[in-house]
Design an enzyme around this catalytic site. Structure first.
Site, PDB file in Angstrom:
ATOM      1  N   ARG A  74     -35.482 -20.178   5.041  1.00  0.00           N
ATOM      2  CA  ARG A  74     -36.028 -18.962   4.443  1.00  0.00           C
ATOM      3  C   ARG A  74     -37.106 -19.346   3.435  1.00  0.00           C
ATOM      4  O   ARG A  74     -36.945 -20.292   2.669  1.00  0.00           O
ATOM      5  CB  ARG A  74     -34.936 -18.152   3.743  1.00  0.00           C
ATOM      6  CG  ARG A  74     -34.075 -17.308   4.686  1.00  0.00           C
ATOM      7  CD  ARG A  74     -34.865 -16.197   5.360  1.00  0.00           C
ATOM      8  NE  ARG A  74     -34.058 -15.416   6.281  1.00  0.00           N
ATOM      9  CZ  ARG A  74     -33.947 -15.665   7.585  1.00  0.00           C
ATOM     10  NH1 ARG A  74     -34.574 -16.681   8.129  1.00  0.00           N
ATOM     11  NH2 ARG A  74     -33.214 -14.885   8.350  1.00  0.00           N
ATOM     12  N   THR A  96     -37.575 -24.375   7.920  1.00  0.00           N
ATOM     13  CA  THR A  96     -37.367 -23.408   9.004  1.00  0.00           C
ATOM     14  C   THR A  96     -36.265 -22.426   8.616  1.00  0.00           C
ATOM     15  O   THR A  96     -35.744 -21.719   9.484  1.00  0.00           O
ATOM     16  CB  THR A  96     -36.938 -24.126  10.311  1.00  0.00           C
ATOM     17  OG1 THR A  96     -35.818 -24.976  10.008  1.00  0.00           O
ATOM     18  CG2 THR A  96     -38.059 -24.930  10.924  1.00  0.00           C
ATOM     19  N   HIS A 148     -42.933 -17.650  11.511  1.00  0.00           N
ATOM     20  CA  HIS A 148     -41.491 -17.409  11.686  1.00  0.00           C
ATOM     21  C   HIS A 148     -41.104 -17.366  13.176  1.00  0.00           C
ATOM     22  O   HIS A 148     -40.661 -16.331  13.677  1.00  0.00           O
ATOM     23  CB  HIS A 148     -41.065 -16.108  10.987  1.00  0.00           C
ATOM     24  CG  HIS A 148     -39.588 -16.045  10.690  1.00  0.00           C
ATOM     25  ND1 HIS A 148     -39.079 -15.470   9.554  1.00  0.00           N
ATOM     26  CD2 HIS A 148     -38.521 -16.486  11.382  1.00  0.00           C
ATOM     27  CE1 HIS A 148     -37.755 -15.556   9.572  1.00  0.00           C
ATOM     28  NE2 HIS A 148     -37.386 -16.170  10.680  1.00  0.00           N
ATOM     29  N   ILE A 149     -41.292 -18.510  13.847  1.00  0.00           N
ATOM     30  CA  ILE A 149     -40.989 -18.577  15.282  1.00  0.00           C
ATOM     31  C   ILE A 149     -39.826 -19.525  15.592  1.00  0.00           C
ATOM     32  O   ILE A 149     -39.666 -19.975  16.722  1.00  0.00           O
ATOM     33  CB  ILE A 149     -42.234 -18.987  16.120  1.00  0.00           C
ATOM     34  CG1 ILE A 149     -42.798 -20.353  15.650  1.00  0.00           C
ATOM     35  CG2 ILE A 149     -43.308 -17.907  16.070  1.00  0.00           C
ATOM     36  CD1 ILE A 149     -43.794 -20.964  16.641  1.00  0.00           C
ATOM     37  N   GLY A 150     -39.000 -19.807  14.579  1.00  0.00           N
ATOM     38  CA  GLY A 150     -37.901 -20.772  14.770  1.00  0.00           C
ATOM     39  C   GLY A 150     -37.046 -20.480  15.994  1.00  0.00           C
ATOM     40  O   GLY A 150     -36.695 -21.382  16.755  1.00  0.00           O
ATOM     41  N   GLU A 182     -42.909 -12.619   3.581  1.00  0.00           N
ATOM     42  CA  GLU A 182     -43.489 -12.431   4.926  1.00  0.00           C
ATOM     43  C   GLU A 182     -43.885 -10.977   5.134  1.00  0.00           C
ATOM     44  O   GLU A 182     -43.181 -10.088   4.672  1.00  0.00           O
ATOM     45  CB  GLU A 182     -42.465 -12.856   5.975  1.00  0.00           C
ATOM     46  CG  GLU A 182     -42.155 -14.338   5.851  1.00  0.00           C
ATOM     47  CD  GLU A 182     -41.095 -14.831   6.822  1.00  0.00           C
ATOM     48  OE1 GLU A 182     -40.691 -14.068   7.724  1.00  0.00           O
ATOM     49  OE2 GLU A 182     -40.673 -15.976   6.669  1.00  0.00           O
ATOM     50  N   ARG A 221     -23.066 -28.135   0.095  1.00  0.00           N
ATOM     51  CA  ARG A 221     -22.285 -27.631  -1.041  1.00  0.00           C
ATOM     52  C   ARG A 221     -20.805 -28.028  -0.957  1.00  0.00           C
ATOM     53  O   ARG A 221     -20.173 -28.364  -1.932  1.00  0.00           O
ATOM     54  CB  ARG A 221     -22.393 -26.102  -1.044  1.00  0.00           C
ATOM     55  CG  ARG A 221     -22.677 -25.516  -2.362  1.00  0.00           C
ATOM     56  CD  ARG A 221     -22.942 -24.052  -2.248  1.00  0.00           C
ATOM     57  NE  ARG A 221     -22.445 -23.502  -0.982  1.00  0.00           N
ATOM     58  CZ  ARG A 221     -22.282 -22.207  -0.750  1.00  0.00           C
ATOM     59  NH1 ARG A 221     -22.569 -21.349  -1.686  1.00  0.00           N
ATOM     60  NH2 ARG A 221     -21.866 -21.766   0.421  1.00  0.00           N
ATOM     61  N   GLY A 243     -25.189 -27.341   7.889  1.00  0.00           N
ATOM     62  CA  GLY A 243     -24.506 -26.385   8.765  1.00  0.00           C
ATOM     63  C   GLY A 243     -24.915 -26.652  10.204  1.00  0.00           C
ATOM     64  O   GLY A 243     -25.378 -27.745  10.542  1.00  0.00           O
ATOM     65  N   ARG A 244     -24.769 -25.622  11.040  1.00  0.00           N
ATOM     66  CA  ARG A 244     -25.070 -25.814  12.472  1.00  0.00           C
ATOM     67  C   ARG A 244     -26.488 -26.319  12.705  1.00  0.00           C
ATOM     68  O   ARG A 244     -26.709 -27.271  13.446  1.00  0.00           O
ATOM     69  CB  ARG A 244     -24.953 -24.480  13.220  1.00  0.00           C
ATOM     70  CG  ARG A 244     -23.573 -23.933  13.372  1.00  0.00           C
ATOM     71  CD  ARG A 244     -23.668 -22.680  14.249  1.00  0.00           C
ATOM     72  NE  ARG A 244     -22.446 -21.920  14.244  1.00  0.00           N
ATOM     73  CZ  ARG A 244     -22.098 -21.056  13.293  1.00  0.00           C
ATOM     74  NH1 ARG A 244     -22.888 -20.831  12.259  1.00  0.00           N
ATOM     75  NH2 ARG A 244     -20.948 -20.402  13.369  1.00  0.00           N
ATOM     76  N   ILE A 245     -27.474 -25.652  12.078  1.00  0.00           N
ATOM     77  CA  ILE A 245     -28.874 -26.009  12.371  1.00  0.00           C
ATOM     78  C   ILE A 245     -29.228 -27.339  11.692  1.00  0.00           C
ATOM     79  O   ILE A 245     -29.934 -28.168  12.280  1.00  0.00           O
ATOM     80  CB  ILE A 245     -29.829 -24.867  11.948  1.00  0.00           C
ATOM     81  CG1 ILE A 245     -29.462 -23.570  12.699  1.00  0.00           C
ATOM     82  CG2 ILE A 245     -31.289 -25.242  12.235  1.00  0.00           C
ATOM     83  CD1 ILE A 245     -30.209 -22.321  12.233  1.00  0.00           C
TER      84      ILE A 245
HETATM   85  C1  8YV Z   1     -34.723 -14.609  13.562  1.00  0.00           C
HETATM   86  C2  8YV Z   1     -34.003 -16.243  11.750  1.00  0.00           C
HETATM   87  O1  8YV Z   1     -35.559 -14.560  14.643  1.00  0.00           O
HETATM   88  O2  8YV Z   1     -31.843 -16.027  12.622  1.00  0.00           O
HETATM   89  C3  8YV Z   1     -32.540 -16.098  11.630  1.00  0.00           C
HETATM   90  O3  8YV Z   1     -32.032 -16.074  10.488  1.00  0.00           O
HETATM   91  O4  8YV Z   1     -34.649 -16.586  10.835  1.00  0.00           O
HETATM   92  C4  8YV Z   1     -34.746 -16.006  13.008  1.00  0.00           C
HETATM   93  O5  8YV Z   1     -34.302 -16.913  13.938  1.00  0.00           O
HETATM   94  C5  8YV Z   1     -35.137 -13.595  12.571  1.00  0.00           C
HETATM   95  O6  8YV Z   1     -34.264 -13.580  11.507  1.00  0.00           O
HETATM   96  C6  8YV Z   1     -35.228 -12.226  13.226  1.00  0.00           C
HETATM   97  O7  8YV Z   1     -34.487 -11.241  12.576  1.00  0.00           O
END
Ligand code: 8YV
Length: 319
Positions: free
Chosen positions: A238, A236, A285-287, A267, A179, A156-158
């Site tokens: 889930r 990065t 969780h700092i993505g 988490e 998929r 996908g995008r990321i």
């Molecule tokens: C968010 C993330 O900061 O966008 C998402 O799905 O995992 C993170 O970038 C986080 O979900 C905050 O709600």
């Protein structure tokens, strides 16, 4: 009368200022996470909620007969914190924040790829603990990225943004599983028929599929067994995608070389087995955690709320 909005987490100042301009808003100044009780009273008192991954929006909240809430504007692209089936059944609108966090998250995936393959966590620990006794030609040797194969699970995008960085910036080859058919891309990339096929030939595997549902535990003992003993796993997306005990066993027994993880199944709990391992980089969780990105995410969540209460098309509606 302006709509009543409850905001479950502290947000960048410009986002909170814009919320105050448009709504009667309850902000979370001290940023204490909402428990089920505070969420439930929010569902009774507000027309909308700006929520985040740390809020578990359950079926019982959504099905409450005295619910006033009509829209959940999720701060984040992933919506696995919300029971979507229950939201659909209750007729509650759900929005998310796609697009604006793509670059920040892909940057962090690259950072974890570099951290894992260049043994940064292990090297820094050695230095901080006073164990560095000077330069040695054979100390802390890692793996170079040039000509290596990056396996993207979820293009996908990321996933695409990560692949683009790896191909254009680091000279990596890209293989991927998605998929549904996807592409063409502005970088070379070859599809593979399954997650296991990607994992078997990649030197680094990076996960970019949604969490929850059928993806929970998808990267388990079997998928990990397909990886080369010299390969690294980066997540990065889930935490619940990975069967954490199976990953700990694979790392401990040297069946894979290392990992870089920004997300965890429960988490903020991080398994002690992971913390004990030197060849894993662990981040909280700092993505998407840049000021620019977190501001843009907040603004998009507010755009969705404004559009909903003005009756105009929502910029990013999930349900
Ligand atoms: C968010 C993330 O900061 O966008 C998402 O799905 O995992 C993170 O970038 C986080 O979900 C905050 O709600």
């Amino acid at each position: 009368m302006p709509a009543r909005i409850i905001v479950t987490r502290k947000l960048p100042e410009p986002v909170e200022a814009r919320l105050r301009e448009h709504f009667t808003v309850a902000l979370n100044h001290d940023d204490t996470p909402f428990g089920p009780g505070r969420l439930a009273s929010g569902f009774r008192a507000a027309d909308g909620m700006l929520c985040a991954v740390s809020d578990q929006i359950t079926a019982s909240l959504l099905a409450a007969p005295d619910r006033r809430l009509a829209i959940l504007a999720n701060f984040g692209v992933g919506v696995n914190n919300i029971d979507l089936e229950a939201a659909r059944a209750a007729g509650v609108v759900v929005t998310n924040t796609p697009g604006v966090l793509t670059d920040a998250t892909a940057d962090l995936a690259m950072a974890l790829i570099l951290a894992a393959t260049r043994r940064m966590t292990e090297s820094e620990a050695l230095l901080r603990q006073g164990g560095w006794d000077g330069f040695r030609p054979t100390a802390m040797l890692g793996m170079g990225l040039q000509g290596k194969r990056l396996g993207i699970i979820g293009m996908g995008r990321i996933g695409q943004a990560t692949a683009r960085r790896a191909a254009a910036g680091f000279g990596m080859e890209i293989v991927y599983f998605n998929r549904s058919p996807v592409g063409p891309f502005d970088f070379p990339a070859e599809p593979r028929p399954s997650i296991e096929a990607v994992m078997a030939e990649a030197d680094i595997v990076s996960l970019h599929i949604p969490g929850g549902g059928e993806n929970r535990g998808r990267i388990g003992a079997e998928a990990l067994a397909a990886m080369k003993p010299t390969a690294y796993l980066v997540n990065t997306a889930r935490g619940d995608l990975i069967d954490e005990p199976a990953l700990i066993a694979a790392l401990r027994e040297g069946r894979i070389a290392g990992a870089g993880l920004d997300v965890f199944a429960e988490e903020p709990k991080v398994p002690a087995g992971l913390i004990a391992l030197p060849n894993v980089t662990l981040l909280p969780h700092i993505g998407s955690a840049t000021l620019e990105t977190r501001t843009a995410m907040g603004m998009l969540a507010v755009d969705n709320l404004i559009a909903y209460f003005e009756g105009t098309p929502l910029p990013s509606q999930v349900l």
